[in-house]
Scaffold this motif. Structure first.
Motif, short mmCIF file in Angstrom:
data_model
loop_
_atom_site.label_atom_id
_atom_site.label_comp_id
_atom_site.label_asym_id
_atom_site.label_seq_id
_atom_site.Cartn_x
_atom_site.Cartn_y
_atom_site.Cartn_z
N VAL A 70 0.86 -1.18 0.00
CA VAL A 70 0.00 0.00 0.00
C VAL A 70 0.89 1.23 0.00
CG1 VAL A 70 -1.82 1.26 1.20
CG2 VAL A 70 -1.79 -1.24 1.28
N THR A 71 0.73 2.10 -1.01
CA THR A 71 1.52 3.31 -1.09
C THR A 71 0.59 4.52 -1.16
OG1 THR A 71 1.66 3.13 -3.51
CG2 THR A 71 3.47 2.20 -2.24
N ARG A 72 1.15 5.67 -0.84
CA ARG A 72 0.39 6.93 -0.87
C ARG A 72 1.13 7.87 -1.81
NH1 ARG A 72 -3.36 10.31 -0.88
NH2 ARG A 72 -3.78 11.78 0.79
N ILE A 73 0.41 8.61 -2.65
CA ILE A 73 1.09 9.55 -3.53
C ILE A 73 1.81 10.58 -2.68
CG2 ILE A 73 -0.42 9.25 -5.53
CD1 ILE A 73 -1.80 11.91 -4.70
N ALA A 74 2.95 11.05 -3.18
CA ALA A 74 3.74 12.05 -2.45
C ALA A 74 3.05 13.40 -2.54
CB ALA A 74 5.14 12.14 -3.05
N HIS A 75 3.23 14.18 -1.48
CA HIS A 75 2.71 15.55 -1.46
C HIS A 75 3.89 16.47 -1.26
CE1 HIS A 75 -1.05 13.54 0.35
NE2 HIS A 75 -1.13 13.56 -0.96
N GLY A 76 3.85 17.60 -1.86
CA GLY A 76 4.95 18.53 -1.68
C GLY A 76 4.70 19.83 -2.37
N LEU A 77 5.79 20.43 -2.81
CA LEU A 77 5.72 21.76 -3.40
C LEU A 77 5.44 21.68 -4.90
CD1 LEU A 77 8.88 23.11 -1.60
CD2 LEU A 77 6.52 23.67 -1.08
N PRO A 78 4.60 22.59 -5.40
CA PRO A 78 4.35 22.59 -6.84
C PRO A 78 5.53 23.18 -7.59
CG PRO A 78 3.19 24.41 -5.79
CD PRO A 78 3.81 23.58 -4.69
N LEU A 113 9.31 28.40 -1.50
CA LEU A 113 9.32 27.81 -0.16
C LEU A 113 8.70 28.73 0.88
CD1 LEU A 113 12.83 26.11 0.06
CD2 LEU A 113 10.62 25.00 -0.16
N GLU A 114 8.97 30.02 0.77
CA GLU A 114 8.51 30.95 1.80
C GLU A 114 6.98 31.02 1.89
OE1 GLU A 114 8.96 35.28 0.87
OE2 GLU A 114 9.95 34.50 -0.92
N TYR A 115 6.27 30.64 0.82
CA TYR A 115 4.81 30.70 0.82
C TYR A 115 4.16 29.35 1.16
CZ TYR A 115 5.68 35.16 -1.41
OH TYR A 115 6.12 36.43 -1.69
N ALA A 116 4.94 28.31 1.27
CA ALA A 116 4.40 26.98 1.56
C ALA A 116 4.05 26.86 3.04
CB ALA A 116 5.41 25.91 1.18
N ASP A 117 2.96 26.17 3.31
CA ASP A 117 2.59 25.94 4.71
C ASP A 117 3.47 24.85 5.31
OD1 ASP A 117 0.86 23.23 4.70
OD2 ASP A 117 0.48 24.35 2.86
N GLN A 118 3.45 24.73 6.63
CA GLN A 118 4.34 23.79 7.32
C GLN A 118 4.06 22.35 6.96
OE1 GLN A 118 3.63 24.93 11.37
NE2 GLN A 118 5.37 26.34 11.40
N VAL A 119 2.78 21.98 6.83
CA VAL A 119 2.45 20.59 6.50
C VAL A 119 2.99 20.23 5.12
CG1 VAL A 119 0.56 18.97 6.09
CG2 VAL A 119 0.41 20.59 7.99
N VAL A 164 6.75 19.74 5.37
CA VAL A 164 7.06 18.46 6.02
C VAL A 164 6.86 17.32 5.03
CG1 VAL A 164 6.29 16.83 7.79
CG2 VAL A 164 6.60 19.23 8.37
N ARG A 165 5.75 17.33 4.27
CA ARG A 165 5.49 16.28 3.30
C ARG A 165 6.54 16.28 2.20
NH1 ARG A 165 0.05 14.85 4.11
NH2 ARG A 165 0.14 14.15 6.25
N ALA A 166 6.97 17.45 1.78
CA ALA A 166 7.98 17.54 0.73
C ALA A 166 9.30 16.94 1.22
CB ALA A 166 8.19 18.99 0.32
N LEU A 167 9.65 17.20 2.47
CA LEU A 167 10.88 16.63 3.02
C LEU A 167 10.77 15.12 3.20
CD1 LEU A 167 11.73 19.40 5.63
CD2 LEU A 167 13.09 18.79 3.62
N GLU A 168 9.62 14.66 3.68
CA GLU A 168 9.41 13.22 3.88
C GLU A 168 9.43 12.47 2.55
OE1 GLU A 168 5.67 13.07 5.87
OE2 GLU A 168 6.55 13.30 7.87
#
Length: 199
Positions: free
Chosen positions: A168-176, A181-187, A190-194
């Motif tokens: 079972v996998t989950r699609i990655a979430h991150g930055l478009p 970076l300065e406008y991205a929310d914390q969640v 975190v998802r982009a780093l993970e």
């Protein structure tokens, strides 16, 4: 008080029932339609009725289709070892436009939302579980939206599917692409780093 002729008022009322269409926009659309040729209005009305009458759920993947099974499920060239679970038929189109996924789909038609009274019974979860016994299937990709409801849906499905021995996998979430970076929310950060990968 009736400001317009009854048929025009009825048209405005029906158009205002569409999502994102308020009374003013409905009024503009109604008058636009009245200015068109009758044949254009008839073609639009026929397209709406045909879409309603001739569209059905694929008995395999629950996607909207004009045939059963749908063209994705019929296509023998698709990888039957991977199943991508999405919330909405529009998500299938978005993934297909990447031209990078060649597996099968399953459309849930929503996400879990206890606040709105949407539980597993209101989604196509039972139909999904019935498909997971296929001997060819090896991986289920959970591609629900990155919302609270989408995350809850993925977590719920993962708990149901993992005991079956499937990956079972989950699609990655991150930055478009093109995002700052300065406008991205914390969640999102975190998802982009993970979800980072080696280059």
């Amino acid at each position: 008080m009736l400001y317009y002729a009854e048929p025009v008022s009825r048209l405005i009322e029906e158009l205002s029932k569409l999502p994102g269409i308020g009374p003013k926009t409905a009024q503009r659309l109604a008058f636009f339609l009245l200015r068109q040729k009758r044949s254009d209005a008839v073609a639009l009305a026929r397209a709406i009725v045909d879409a309603h009458d001739k569209t059905l759920y694929c008995s395999c993947c629950m996607n909207l289709s004009d045939s059963d099974p749908c063209r994705f499920c019929q296509d023998e060239r698709r990888d039957r070892s991977i199943l991508c679970v999405v919330e909405d038929p529009r998500d299938v189109v978005a993934i297909e436009k990447t031209r990078d996924y060649h597996g099968l789909y399953h459309v849930l038609h929503g996400s879990l939302s206890p606040m709105e009274g949407i539980g597993p019974e209101q989604l196509k979860v039972k139909e999904l579980m019935a498909r997971l016994s296929s001997p060819a299937l090896q991986e289920v990709i959970l591609a629900s939206n990155p919302t609270v409801e989408g995350e809850a849906t993925s977590a719920y499905l993962a708990r149901l599917i993992k005991p079956m021995g499937l990956k079972v996998t989950r699609i990655a979430h991150g930055l478009p692409v093109g995002g700052d970076l300065e406008y991205a929310d914390q969640v999102t950060l975190v998802r982009a780093l993970e979800g980072r990968r080696e280059l």
